[in-house]
Design an enzyme around this catalytic site. Sequence first.
Site, PDB file in Angstrom:
ATOM      1  N   PRO A  50       0.900  -1.204  -0.174  1.00 34.22           N
ATOM      2  CA  PRO A  50      -0.068  -0.098  -0.087  1.00 34.22           C
ATOM      3  C   PRO A  50       0.948   1.353  -0.117  1.00 34.22           C
ATOM      4  CG  PRO A  50       0.013  -0.877   2.354  1.00 34.22           C
ATOM      5  CD  PRO A  50       0.886  -1.894   1.338  1.00 34.22           C
ATOM      6  N   ASP A  89      -1.856   3.149   2.497  1.00 37.53           N
ATOM      7  CA  ASP A  89      -1.085   3.095   3.789  1.00 37.53           C
ATOM      8  C   ASP A  89      -1.458   4.304   4.508  1.00 37.53           C
ATOM      9  OD1 ASP A  89       0.565   2.463   5.790  1.00 37.53           O
ATOM     10  OD2 ASP A  89       2.378   2.149   4.571  1.00 37.53           O
ATOM     11  N   TRP A 727       4.942  -0.078  10.123  1.00 29.47           N
ATOM     12  CA  TRP A 727       5.600  -1.081   9.312  1.00 29.47           C
ATOM     13  C   TRP A 727       5.105  -2.616   9.633  1.00 29.47           C
ATOM     14  CZ3 TRP A 727       8.082  -0.419   4.993  1.00 29.47           C
ATOM     15  CH2 TRP A 727       9.054   0.954   4.937  1.00 29.47           C
ATOM     16  N   GLN A 767      12.836  -1.628   0.172  1.00 24.13           N
ATOM     17  CA  GLN A 767      11.977  -2.396   0.852  1.00 24.13           C
ATOM     18  C   GLN A 767      12.587  -3.848   1.473  1.00 24.13           C
ATOM     19  OE1 GLN A 767       9.203  -1.111   2.148  1.00 24.13           O
ATOM     20  NE2 GLN A 767       9.613   0.767   1.083  1.00 24.13           N
ATOM     21  N   TRP A 771       9.087  -3.460   3.808  1.00 22.45           N
ATOM     22  CA  TRP A 771       8.145  -4.044   3.571  1.00 22.45           C
ATOM     23  C   TRP A 771       8.221  -5.863   3.364  1.00 22.45           C
ATOM     24  CZ3 TRP A 771       4.846  -5.836  -1.016  1.00 22.45           C
ATOM     25  CH2 TRP A 771       3.491  -6.110  -0.724  1.00 22.45           C
ATOM     26  N   LYS A 804      18.895  12.579  -7.434  1.00 24.18           N
ATOM     27  CA  LYS A 804      17.591  12.182  -7.034  1.00 24.18           C
ATOM     28  C   LYS A 804      16.321  12.849  -7.450  1.00 24.18           C
ATOM     29  CE  LYS A 804      14.820  10.839  -2.896  1.00 24.18           C
ATOM     30  NZ  LYS A 804      14.841  10.942  -1.281  1.00 24.18           N
TER      31      LYS A 804
END
Length: 853
Positions: A50, A89, A727, A767, A771, A804
């Site tokens: 999510p 989320d 988390w 992740q 996650w 970035k």
Amino acid sequence: MQGEKHEEKKQKSFSEREEEILKFWEENKIFEKSLEKRKNAPRFVFYDGPPFATGLPHYGHILASIIKDAIPRYQTMKGKYVERRWGWDCHGLPLENIIEQELKLKTKKDIETYGIGKFNRRAEEGVLRYADEWKKVIPRIGRWVDMERDYKTMDWKYSETIWWIFKTLYDKTLIYEGHKSMHVCPRCETTLANFEVTQGYKDIKDISVMVKFELEDEPNTFLLAWTTTPWTLPGNVALAVHPGIEYVKFEEDGNSYIAAKNSKVVPEGAKIEKIDTKKLIGKKYKPLFDYYANDPKLENRESGWKIYPADFVTTDEGTGIVHVAPAFGEEDMNLGKEKKLPFVQHISMDGKCKPEVKDFAGLPVKPKGDPQATDKKIIEYLEKSGTLFSKEEITHSYPHCWRCDTPLLNYAAVSWFVNVAAIRDDLVKINKKITWVPEHIKEGRFGKWLEGARDWAISRSRFWGAPLPVWRCKKCGKQEIIGSLQELEQKIGRPQNRYFIMRHGRAETNIKGVVISGNDGYGLTEEGRRDVEQAAKKFLRFGIKPDLVVCSPVNRAKESAKIAAKILSVNEIQEDERLREIHFGIFERKTGKEYEHFFSSFGEWFTKRPQGGEHLRDVATRVFGLLEEYERQYKGKTIFFVGHDAPLWMLAAAGQGLDNEGTKNLRKGKRYRDFLRYGEIYPLKVRQIPRNRFGIVDVHRPFIDAIQFPCVCGGVYERIPEVFDCWFESGSMPYGQWHYPFENKKIFDPKKGIGFPADFIDEGLDQTRGWFYSLLVLAVALFGKTAYRHVNAHGTILAQDGAKMSKRLKNYPDPMEVVAKFGADSIRFTLLSSPVVHWINGYSRGSIARIAK
């Protein structure tokens, strides 16, 4: 034909042709048909991590969505059923920080002063602020995913699943509360998990110091200790040496100094005297500060300010002598427990020195704007007191809060932990069976992380999150872990009173077909009076005698209440404005059909107000307030509410904590005004559950904090204030999205391998410690198996110059502008064929195809 002008048809752009295709898909429900066609086919299970909807989708989201579309589409083409359900989320520091900025709140105390309820309401209202934009962008790039049946981590059903997970792990002794040295964010005033800390390391300039600790029995003889955190020195209670290191004494400036022989502080060629380490151990030294050393109430004070042996001491950096502050380091804390040292925590969770640290009281020890500020003041103090040997500016890597960018503090705090150490071997073993793309992640970045995995801190001292289901008795200290709302209801017990609701009898206004909110001179018809009399007499046969009748102040309700009260032998009738009919606003005295035509859908009844009027949630707010008041005011009574259809409908829904869909189902398919027939009496079911101002079940703070229940000792259980780490919530996604184990077991049941584990997941490489990790830990802890079979970890899309991507720098083109100009397929093809997908750290082309097989 000669001379005839031919108008050439303008060729449509890729983007225009895509729009036509998207329109065709939507109008003909092609995605839905592709699922329906394969509903009995073998399943290919896909979990979608999510995202937050607090910002617009960027290229990182688009990359992930394209990969998440390509693999399920391919599997669908192979004849498999691939359910694709979107999720949001919703909790955690990211959103809290946004709301704090909008409300100009700077500290945790500011939030508490503002009000937890108001703050969380703002968070709830703001969490999906960009959801509509997401629902435009995701389909526009060609992704097929169900965004209408989305799951949200803030939904109470999702939170109830988290409660079940927590209690299940607690019963397995895989959850415990502990006091450990952890990293905390002083601005957010909460602990962070290890993998959150790793996301925020930055190189900063700091000041290292070498400090002089004078031996009590040898004046002018000092032990030298080096530290990069001068702010921890007021918390010093011991010095540590290593029994295997050779220490020496050397002279300088008329003083004697002790340090490791091979440390850089010992001058080359200096005359040295060897020190017997065994004789050094146990000696006392003079404290640098007297804030705590002279406090007779300080526990274990007699053990403090001595020299102790410790294996963690090295000569790699510093002097071979370590300054020990048990409140600010894991090794220090362990030594403190082993040697029963005094525990001195001279700063609060907000990072400020406590009042007793009088020379630095109130100063933040690591302020975001100037992290050296307080260190400099402490160094000045050391210089004046003659205890500073040297100082040096250094550049080193230092952890910062991954959300608010504040320097973190190593700080001993209480938290709830998942006992990862107990399942570490299982994690490593199960990971070996997972297919990773790129393959080196399995044994490298992810595998190494698992091998050194530490217990996971899952509680946060914050506000917007799923609450920890832990209630503790303030009197005896006993605690209860709750695994469901039903279990919580059983602890609380029955409602204080018994309630019934009665709709007024048929009135003259009903005959005329007009809607009127207030008193109009009209009363009940003869038929209406008979409605009420018959209902009351029928109720009388059940042998239930109400103690009190409460009615709307509108004539038709008052008249009905008097008739019913007389038949039921009730002497007391109260009028309450909160039971009044819904305010129809500009539709007052107009027909019911005119009023109904104001709403384009059933959902609008709850949220759309006519000018000067109310919507159903307004009504729910006032009638739920009424119910709460009578629960507080009375005990053991039977109370009869007499009123109008809409308020009583909302009262029935609020009693059970129903949301809009549940409230709709309460009507059982009837027309809006027919929830109750005229004169009908209905038992009001009241659940003992946390509800928000609308009467809808809501387990967020402060509603859950208000839930208390009695303890056998005579005390009261109150919930601890912590909420879950976001988390932990996202790692609960496979179970939470289906409200497991409370429902949907035919489509999801890990014990039977239904819908679990996932055949495929994809997220960014970052992740591996987010996650991917939380999914695996919870799956192994709960079921002893993996949460996913195949995982693709894609890279990060950078700007053309390798930097970035940044909205502030505007160093990348707007994704939707590119789609409008070149079409979504151009982006899909470019990204799917780029190294960011199938070539990371030298990994060969085409590896994503392994998952597609």
